[in-house]
Design an enzyme around this catalytic site. Structure first.
Site, PDB file in Angstrom:
ATOM      1  CG  ASP A 171       0.117  -2.900  -0.801  1.00  0.00           C
ATOM      2  OD1 ASP A 171      -0.771  -2.103  -1.174  1.00  0.00           O
ATOM      3  OD2 ASP A 171       0.499  -2.980   0.385  1.00  0.00           O
ATOM      4  CD  GLU A 180      -2.073  -4.894   0.831  1.00  0.00           C
ATOM      5  OE1 GLU A 180      -1.373  -5.887   0.537  1.00  0.00           O
ATOM      6  OE2 GLU A 180      -1.912  -4.251   1.882  1.00  0.00           O
ATOM      7  CB  SER A 206       5.503  -6.549   2.354  1.00  0.00           C
ATOM      8  OG  SER A 206       5.316  -5.338   1.659  1.00  0.00           O
ATOM      9  CE  LYS A 244      -0.845  -2.898   6.829  1.00  0.00           C
ATOM     10  NZ  LYS A 244      -0.462  -1.790   5.913  1.00  0.00           N
ATOM     11  CG  ASP A 271      -3.435  -1.878   4.050  1.00  0.00           C
ATOM     12  OD1 ASP A 271      -3.827  -1.445   5.145  1.00  0.00           O
ATOM     13  OD2 ASP A 271      -2.208  -1.952   3.779  1.00  0.00           O
ATOM     14  CE  LYS A 318       2.103  -5.715   0.842  1.00  0.00           C
ATOM     15  NZ  LYS A 318       1.186  -5.516   1.988  1.00  0.00           N
ATOM     16  N   GLY A 328       1.446  -5.711   7.924  1.00  0.00           N
ATOM     17  CA  GLY A 328       2.569  -5.267   8.745  1.00  0.00           C
ATOM     18  C   GLY A 328       2.832  -3.789   8.538  1.00  0.00           C
ATOM     19  CE  LYS A 333       4.224  -2.037   0.365  1.00  0.00           C
ATOM     20  NZ  LYS A 333       2.881  -1.787   0.922  1.00  0.00           N
TER      21      LYS A 333
HETATM   22  O1  OSB Z   1       0.621  -1.193   2.783  1.00  0.00           O
HETATM   23  O2  OSB Z   1       1.045  -3.008   3.758  1.00  0.00           O
HETATM   24  C1  OSB Z   1       1.330  -1.830   3.538  1.00  0.00           C
HETATM   25  C2  OSB Z   1       4.608  -0.943   5.308  1.00  0.00           C
HETATM   26  C3  OSB Z   1       4.346   0.347   5.693  1.00  0.00           C
HETATM   27  C4  OSB Z   1       3.149   0.921   5.351  1.00  0.00           C
HETATM   28  C5  OSB Z   1       2.198   0.195   4.623  1.00  0.00           C
HETATM   29  C6  OSB Z   1       2.447  -1.111   4.244  1.00  0.00           C
HETATM   30  C7  OSB Z   1       3.689  -1.676   4.568  1.00  0.00           C
HETATM   31  C8  OSB Z   1       4.086  -2.996   4.154  1.00  0.00           C
HETATM   32  C9  OSB Z   1       5.176  -3.647   4.959  1.00  0.00           C
HETATM   33  O3  OSB Z   1       3.674  -3.572   3.159  1.00  0.00           O
HETATM   34  C10 OSB Z   1       4.781  -4.860   5.682  1.00  0.00           C
HETATM   35  C11 OSB Z   1       5.869  -5.279   6.631  1.00  0.00           C
HETATM   36  O4  OSB Z   1       6.807  -5.931   6.175  1.00  0.00           O
HETATM   37  O5  OSB Z   1       5.813  -4.905   7.829  1.00  0.00           O
HETATM   38 MG    MG Z   2      -0.916  -2.415   2.085  1.00  0.00          MG
END
Ligand code: OSB
Ligand code: MG
Length: 369
Positions: free
Chosen positions: A189, A214, A136, A263, A239, A162, A291, A164
Site C-alpha cells: 500500500d 494499493e 496492515s 472504508k 483506496d 499488507k 481500516g 506499507k
Molecule cells: O491506507 O489503508 C490505509 C491506516 C491509516 C490510514 C490509512 C490506511 C491505514 C491502514 C491501517 O492501512 C489499517 C488498520 O490496521 O486499521
Molecule cells: Mg490504503
C-alpha cells in the site's frame, strides 16, 4: 425512529506500536465517538475515522469535531426518520465531510438494529457469520523488524499481509519479504507516494507476485491509475480515490483498478458503503474492508460491513490487541487461529461499549438535544 439526543466526545488512545505510512507516523489516536439516543432511551454508537492531521484525506480530528458539533448534530437532533438509511438526507446540506457524517450515520444504524433486536450485520443484509482477516503492517525502523512482524502475524493465522511502501522502502524490502515468505498472500500500500513517472518500479514489482498494489498514485486521481493499470499485470486496488459509488463506477469503467478497498468513513457511512458494494458486485470487482486504526466501536462497524456479499477478500480488520492495551468494547475483537473473526450475534454492533473506560479517556464532550 426519533433521534432525540446526540453526544460527541474525543478520546485519546495510545497505540501499542507506532503506525507509519508514506504520509507520516501515528503514535496516539485522537478518536471521536458519537452516541445517539432515541425516544425510548435506546442508544447507538459510531466512530469518526478521521486522522490526527489532513494527510490521508482533507478531513482530520479538528475539522470533524467542528463539522459534527457545529452542523451535523443540530441537523439531526430531534428529527424523526423512517430508517437509518435516511439519516444522510438530513445532513445533505453539508458537502463532503464524509468521515464526520459517517460517525453520526453509523451510530444511527447501530441504534436502529438495537431497536429491532437484530445484529447490525444482518440488518445491513450481510451474508456470512465469519469474516476473513489480513493485517496492515506499517513502515518499520529496519527490514528485520518488519520480517519479525510478518512472522508474528502469519503465526497468528492472518490470511494476508499488507505492507506499507514508499520510495526507498519498496522493491528491496519486498525482495527480502518474498525471500523469507515465498508463499504468503502479500500486497503493498503506497498511500499515493508515487507518480506515473515511477511506472518502471511497479513493473519490477511484478516478480513478487503481489495480490494487488494499493493506491500507488495521487489520492484524488482515477485517470492516471487507468494508465498505470494498462502497463502493469499486478491488479491495482484503489483506496483514497474512491469516495462515492460513482467514483467506483468511473474507476471500474476506465480500468483504473481491479479491486477496491471500502472504508466506511471515506464513503460516508453504511448506506453509501452498501451502494459501493452493489456497484462493484454488479461489475464483478471484488472489495475488502479497509481500516483506519479504529477503536472497538469503528472496528465493530467494519466487521458488520465485511459480511456484505461482495466483500470477498481478507480485509484490514484485525484484533484489538494489535492496537490497544485495552479497547473500549467488551469483549475486545479477537481473531481465530484461521485468521477469521466470528461476527457477534448480539443486537446492533454486537460488542458492549465500555462507558467507564470511555469516560476515563474522554478529553472533551458536547451534546445536542
Ligand atoms: O491506507 O489503508 C490505509 C491506516 C491509516 C490510514 C490509512 C490506511 C491505514 C491502514 C491501517 O492501512 C489499517 C488498520 O490496521 O486499521
Ligand atoms: Mg490504503
Amino acid at each position: 425512529m426519533k433521534i432525540v439526543r446526540l453526544e460527541l466526545r474525543e478520546i485519546r488512545l495510545p497505540l501499542v506500536h507506532f503506525f507509519e505510512t508514506s504520509f507520516g507516523r501515528t503514535t496516539e489516536r485522537r478518536i471521536l465517538l458519537v452516541r445517539v439516543e432515541d425516544e425510548t432511551g435506546a442508544e447507538g454508537w459510531g466512530e469518526c475515522t478521521a486522522g490526527e492531521g489532513p494527510f490521508y484525506c482533507e478531513e482530520w480530528t479538528e475539522t470533524a469535531w467542528n463539522t459534527i458539533a457545529g452542523y451535523l448534530m443540530p441537523m439531526v437532533a430531534g428529527r424523526e426518520v423512517e430508517s437509518a438509511s435516511e439519516v444522510n438526507s438530513l445532513m445533505k446540506a453539508v458537502r463532503g465531510n464524509r468521515m464526520a457524517k459517517a460517525a453520526v450515520e453509523t451510530a444511527c444504524w447501530d441504534l436502529e438494529a438495537k431497536r429491532a433486536g437484530v445484529p447490525l450485520w444482518k440488518h445491513l443484509g450481510g451474508v456470512r457469520g465469519e469474516i476473513a482477516c489480513g493485517v496492515s503492517i506499517g513502515i518499520q525502523e529496519t527490514v528485520d523488524a518488519l520480517l519479525e512482524k510478518i512472522q508474528r502475524e502469519t503465526d497468528a493465522g492472518y490470511q494476508r499481509i499488507k505492507i506499507k511502501i514508499k520510495p526507498g522502502w519498496d522493491t528491496a524490502v519486498l525482495e527480502k519479504v518474498r525471500e523469507n515468505f515465498p508463499d504468503i498472500q502479500l500486497m503493498g500500500d503506497a498511500n499515493s507516494a508515487y507518480t506515473l513517472a515511477d511506472t518502471e518500479i511497479f513493473r519490477e514489482m511484478e516478480k513478487f507476485n503481489l495480490m494487488m498494489i494499493e493506491q500507488p498514485l495521487a489520492y484524488d486521481d482515477i485517470f492516471d491509475h487507468a494508465k498505470l493499470q494498462q502497463q502493469i499485470k499486478t491488479p491495482i486496488c484503489l483506496d483514497e480515490s474512491i469516495r462515492t459509488p460513482s467514483d467506483a463506477e468511473h474507476a471500474i469503467e476506465i480500468g483504473a483498478c481491479r479491486i477496491i478497498n471500502v472504508k466506511l468513513g471515506r464513503v460516508g457511512g453504511h448506506a453509501e458503503a452498501k451502494r459501493v458494494e452493489r456497484v462493484t458486485r454488479e461489475r464483478g470487482v471484488p472489495v475488502w474492508c479497509g481500516g483506519m486504526l479504529e477503536s472497538g466501536v469503528g472496528r465493530a462497524h467494519n466487521i458488520a460491513m465485511s459480511t456484505l456479499e461482495n466483500f470477498r477478500l481478507p480485509g484490514d480488520v484485525s484484533a484489538s490487541a494489535r492496537y490497544w492495551e485495552e479497547d473500549v468494547v467488551d469483549p475486545p475483537v479477537t481473531v481465530t487461529p484461521l485468521g477469521t473473526i466470528k461476527v457477534p450475534d448480539a443486537p446492533g454492533i454486537g460488542f458492549a461499549v465500555k462507558i467507564a473506560r470511555i469516560d476515563e479517556l474522554t478529553v472533551r464532550r458536547e451534546s445536542k438535544g
